[in-house]
Design an enzyme around this catalytic site. Sequence first.
Site, PDB file in Angstrom:
ATOM      1  N   ASP A   1      -3.764   6.216  -6.503  1.00 48.33           N
ATOM      2  CA  ASP A   1      -3.299   7.375  -7.258  1.00 48.33           C
ATOM      3  C   ASP A   1      -3.550   7.140  -8.741  1.00 48.33           C
ATOM      4  O   ASP A   1      -3.186   6.088  -9.286  1.00 48.33           O
ATOM      5  CB  ASP A   1      -1.812   7.617  -7.009  1.00 48.33           C
ATOM      6  CG  ASP A   1      -1.397   9.017  -7.418  1.00 48.33           C
ATOM      7  OD1 ASP A   1      -2.227   9.934  -7.338  1.00 48.33           O
ATOM      8  OD2 ASP A   1      -0.234   9.200  -7.819  1.00 48.33           O
TER       9      ASP A   1
ATOM     10  N   HIS B   1       0.481  15.512 -18.882  1.00 47.14           N
ATOM     11  CA  HIS B   1       1.501  14.826 -18.076  1.00 47.14           C
ATOM     12  C   HIS B   1       1.810  13.442 -18.639  1.00 47.14           C
ATOM     13  O   HIS B   1       2.981  13.084 -18.807  1.00 47.14           O
ATOM     14  CB  HIS B   1       1.024  14.700 -16.631  1.00 47.14           C
ATOM     15  CG  HIS B   1       1.936  13.876 -15.762  1.00 47.14           C
ATOM     16  ND1 HIS B   1       3.194  14.291 -15.401  1.00 47.14           N
ATOM     17  CD2 HIS B   1       1.772  12.638 -15.205  1.00 47.14           C
ATOM     18  CE1 HIS B   1       3.772  13.359 -14.648  1.00 47.14           C
ATOM     19  NE2 HIS B   1       2.916  12.350 -14.516  1.00 47.14           N
TER      20      HIS B   1
ATOM     21  N   GLU C   1       5.132  15.699  -7.251  1.00 50.42           N
ATOM     22  CA  GLU C   1       4.031  15.745  -8.198  1.00 50.42           C
ATOM     23  C   GLU C   1       2.893  16.559  -7.597  1.00 50.42           C
ATOM     24  O   GLU C   1       2.420  16.248  -6.494  1.00 50.42           O
ATOM     25  CB  GLU C   1       3.537  14.342  -8.557  1.00 50.42           C
ATOM     26  CG  GLU C   1       4.544  13.531  -9.352  1.00 50.42           C
ATOM     27  CD  GLU C   1       3.997  12.198  -9.842  1.00 50.42           C
ATOM     28  OE1 GLU C   1       4.548  11.659 -10.810  1.00 50.42           O
ATOM     29  OE2 GLU C   1       3.015  11.703  -9.241  1.00 50.42           O
TER      30      GLU C   1
ATOM     31  N   GLU D   1      -0.742  17.418  -7.161  1.00 52.22           N
ATOM     32  CA  GLU D   1      -1.985  16.690  -7.376  1.00 52.22           C
ATOM     33  C   GLU D   1      -3.100  17.247  -6.501  1.00 52.22           C
ATOM     34  O   GLU D   1      -2.865  17.998  -5.556  1.00 52.22           O
ATOM     35  CB  GLU D   1      -1.809  15.200  -7.056  1.00 52.22           C
ATOM     36  CG  GLU D   1      -0.735  14.498  -7.866  1.00 52.22           C
ATOM     37  CD  GLU D   1      -0.802  12.989  -7.728  1.00 52.22           C
ATOM     38  OE1 GLU D   1      -1.883  12.470  -7.371  1.00 52.22           O
ATOM     39  OE2 GLU D   1       0.219  12.334  -7.965  1.00 52.22           O
TER      40      GLU D   1
ATOM     41  N   ASP E   1       2.658  13.822  -4.405  1.00 50.42           N
ATOM     42  CA  ASP E   1       3.068  12.427  -4.525  1.00 50.42           C
ATOM     43  C   ASP E   1       4.565  12.389  -4.837  1.00 50.42           C
ATOM     44  O   ASP E   1       4.976  12.444  -5.986  1.00 50.42           O
ATOM     45  CB  ASP E   1       2.262  11.745  -5.644  1.00 50.42           C
ATOM     46  CG  ASP E   1       2.592  10.267  -5.774  1.00 50.42           C
ATOM     47  OD1 ASP E   1       2.916   9.645  -4.753  1.00 50.42           O
ATOM     48  OD2 ASP E   1       2.521   9.751  -6.901  1.00 50.42           O
TER      49      ASP E   1
ATOM     50  N   ARG F   1      12.368   8.869  -9.292  1.00 50.85           N
ATOM     51  CA  ARG F   1      12.248   8.530 -10.708  1.00 50.85           C
ATOM     52  C   ARG F   1      13.235   7.446 -11.154  1.00 50.85           C
ATOM     53  O   ARG F   1      12.919   6.676 -12.069  1.00 50.85           O
ATOM     54  CB  ARG F   1      12.451   9.787 -11.557  1.00 50.85           C
ATOM     55  CG  ARG F   1      11.439  10.888 -11.303  1.00 50.85           C
ATOM     56  CD  ARG F   1      10.025  10.435 -11.585  1.00 50.85           C
ATOM     57  NE  ARG F   1       9.076  11.555 -11.491  1.00 50.85           N
ATOM     58  CZ  ARG F   1       7.774  11.432 -11.586  1.00 50.85           C
ATOM     59  NH1 ARG F   1       7.220  10.246 -11.758  1.00 50.85           N
ATOM     60  NH2 ARG F   1       6.996  12.496 -11.494  1.00 50.85           N
TER      61      ARG F   1
ATOM     62  N   GLN G   1      11.762   4.238  -9.850  1.00 46.54           N
ATOM     63  CA  GLN G   1      10.546   3.986 -10.625  1.00 46.54           C
ATOM     64  C   GLN G   1      10.870   3.458 -12.024  1.00 46.54           C
ATOM     65  O   GLN G   1      10.232   2.518 -12.517  1.00 46.54           O
ATOM     66  CB  GLN G   1       9.733   5.283 -10.741  1.00 46.54           C
ATOM     67  CG  GLN G   1       8.452   5.149 -11.551  1.00 46.54           C
ATOM     68  CD  GLN G   1       7.741   6.479 -11.730  1.00 46.54           C
ATOM     69  OE1 GLN G   1       8.205   7.521 -11.259  1.00 46.54           O
ATOM     70  NE2 GLN G   1       6.622   6.460 -12.425  1.00 46.54           N
TER      71      GLN G   1
ATOM     72  N   LYS H   1       7.335   5.113  -5.346  1.00 46.97           N
ATOM     73  CA  LYS H   1       6.228   5.983  -4.958  1.00 46.97           C
ATOM     74  C   LYS H   1       5.798   5.808  -3.498  1.00 46.97           C
ATOM     75  O   LYS H   1       5.186   6.713  -2.920  1.00 46.97           O
ATOM     76  CB  LYS H   1       5.001   5.667  -5.837  1.00 46.97           C
ATOM     77  CG  LYS H   1       5.195   5.979  -7.313  1.00 46.97           C
ATOM     78  CD  LYS H   1       4.950   7.449  -7.576  1.00 46.97           C
ATOM     79  CE  LYS H   1       4.802   7.729  -9.054  1.00 46.97           C
ATOM     80  NZ  LYS H   1       4.467   9.148  -9.311  1.00 46.97           N
TER      81      LYS H   1
ATOM     82  N   THR I   1       3.720  10.323   0.740  1.00 41.58           N
ATOM     83  CA  THR I   1       2.762  11.155   0.027  1.00 41.58           C
ATOM     84  C   THR I   1       2.272  12.198   1.028  1.00 41.58           C
ATOM     85  O   THR I   1       1.813  11.846   2.110  1.00 41.58           O
ATOM     86  CB  THR I   1       1.568  10.326  -0.487  1.00 41.58           C
ATOM     87  OG1 THR I   1       2.037   9.305  -1.371  1.00 41.58           O
ATOM     88  CG2 THR I   1       0.565  11.212  -1.215  1.00 41.58           C
TER      89      THR I   1
ATOM     90  N   GLU J   1       9.119  16.693 -15.691  1.00 43.81           N
ATOM     91  CA  GLU J   1       8.701  17.401 -16.903  1.00 43.81           C
ATOM     92  C   GLU J   1       9.390  18.749 -17.041  1.00 43.81           C
ATOM     93  O   GLU J   1       9.810  19.129 -18.144  1.00 43.81           O
ATOM     94  CB  GLU J   1       7.195  17.602 -16.893  1.00 43.81           C
ATOM     95  CG  GLU J   1       6.376  16.319 -16.905  1.00 43.81           C
ATOM     96  CD  GLU J   1       4.930  16.602 -16.573  1.00 43.81           C
ATOM     97  OE1 GLU J   1       4.169  16.883 -17.514  1.00 43.81           O
ATOM     98  OE2 GLU J   1       4.580  16.561 -15.378  1.00 43.81           O
TER      99      GLU J   1
END
Length: 405
Positions: free
Chosen positions: A122, A129, A195, A197, A229, A233, A236, A249, A253, A354
């Site tokens: 990834d 971002h 996420e 993607e 993904d 958080r 992470q 992560k 996925t 975000e």
Amino acid sequence: MTQVTRPTWVEGAAGSLFDIDNLPYGVFTHDDEPPRVGVRIGDQVVDLAPVAASEMLEIAHVFEEPSLNPLLALGRPAWSAIRTWLTALLTDETERDLVGPSLVPLAEVAMRMPFEVADYVDFYCSLDHASNVGRIFRPDDEPLKPNWRHLPAGYHGRAGTVVVSGTGVRRPSGQSKAPGAAGPGYGPSSRLDMEAELGFVVGAPSELGSRVGVDAFADHVFGVTLLNDWSARDIQAWEYVPLGPFLGKSFATSVAGWVTPLDALAAAHVDLPGQDPEPLDYLRVGPGAGFDIDLEVVLNGETVSRPPYASMYWSPAQMLAHLTVNGASLRTGDLFGSGTISGPAPEQRGSLLELSWGGTEPFTVAGQERTFLQDGDTVTLRATAPGTGGGRIGLGEVTGTVLPG
């Protein structure tokens, strides 16, 4: 680029997002029969195995497999030849009697994982971002690390936890450290995120010790798929220094059940927004290295964001070149993700991290203020791109529902 092609004879397909200029591949089951390869046209799936057998194609066996991998391994010349064959079958009225009995309504099939993932990487290729995440996680430092504009940053993920659209996603547990706490605690993630993607599916492999240059991207990559993904958080944030993403992560996925071939995106090529400083020689690309693909993030049925892939700083050809520059080999079924797709506007942010600015600025969904994902939430990603027929084509959507930890 507009390609003149006869309209398809498949009812309801002409003018749809899955017209003759799309033709994505997937693996499906129907009436408890074994899984096999199909191609989508409108709201129908062509069961390719019996059609190819009737035509006595030498490669007919690849459509009988429960995975796209044998098809992926055939390489670019075969992919193009099969697409030409399919286009002829689905536009020539005289082929209706041959193909018609092998059309299955989409509503009657179950989609399986379309390919066996060999390795999963990834990337982190959106300037907007990466800048947003830097400001959220490191408000007192420069948002971008010094290397970010010199190489497409990425991490090696976990291939075994890539799942097909519709698979439930269990809320992960792990270590996290609350602000001001003396040490970490253990428990279910309270800051579960998604996420938006784009995933790139490798077909043709490469040899260990060799490199794949930017000009060889289309020789190795079969097509694209939408990718979510999922990210914890809080886990992470505690673990990512000094080695980067790991358990935050690797739990899940999600990818779409359909893989759109690169040939279907021939009209979607656009220039990159601009790279400064100029990349090193092995990363230099010419015009049209980017893709004009518009994504949509839907949370519980409500659109919360519209990320534009055209804003991505690093191109997929550069990702692949950097992935292999040290001699790392490609394998059939390798998957690499673009990283979160975010544009410069707040409504173009491709993650809840975000959209809520790290949980400090809630946004509204169905009249309720939201930050991160709650149990029972369903996230769906959709996308469209210019098609070679002059209209737009759709990528297969990817969806997932959060299950309690």
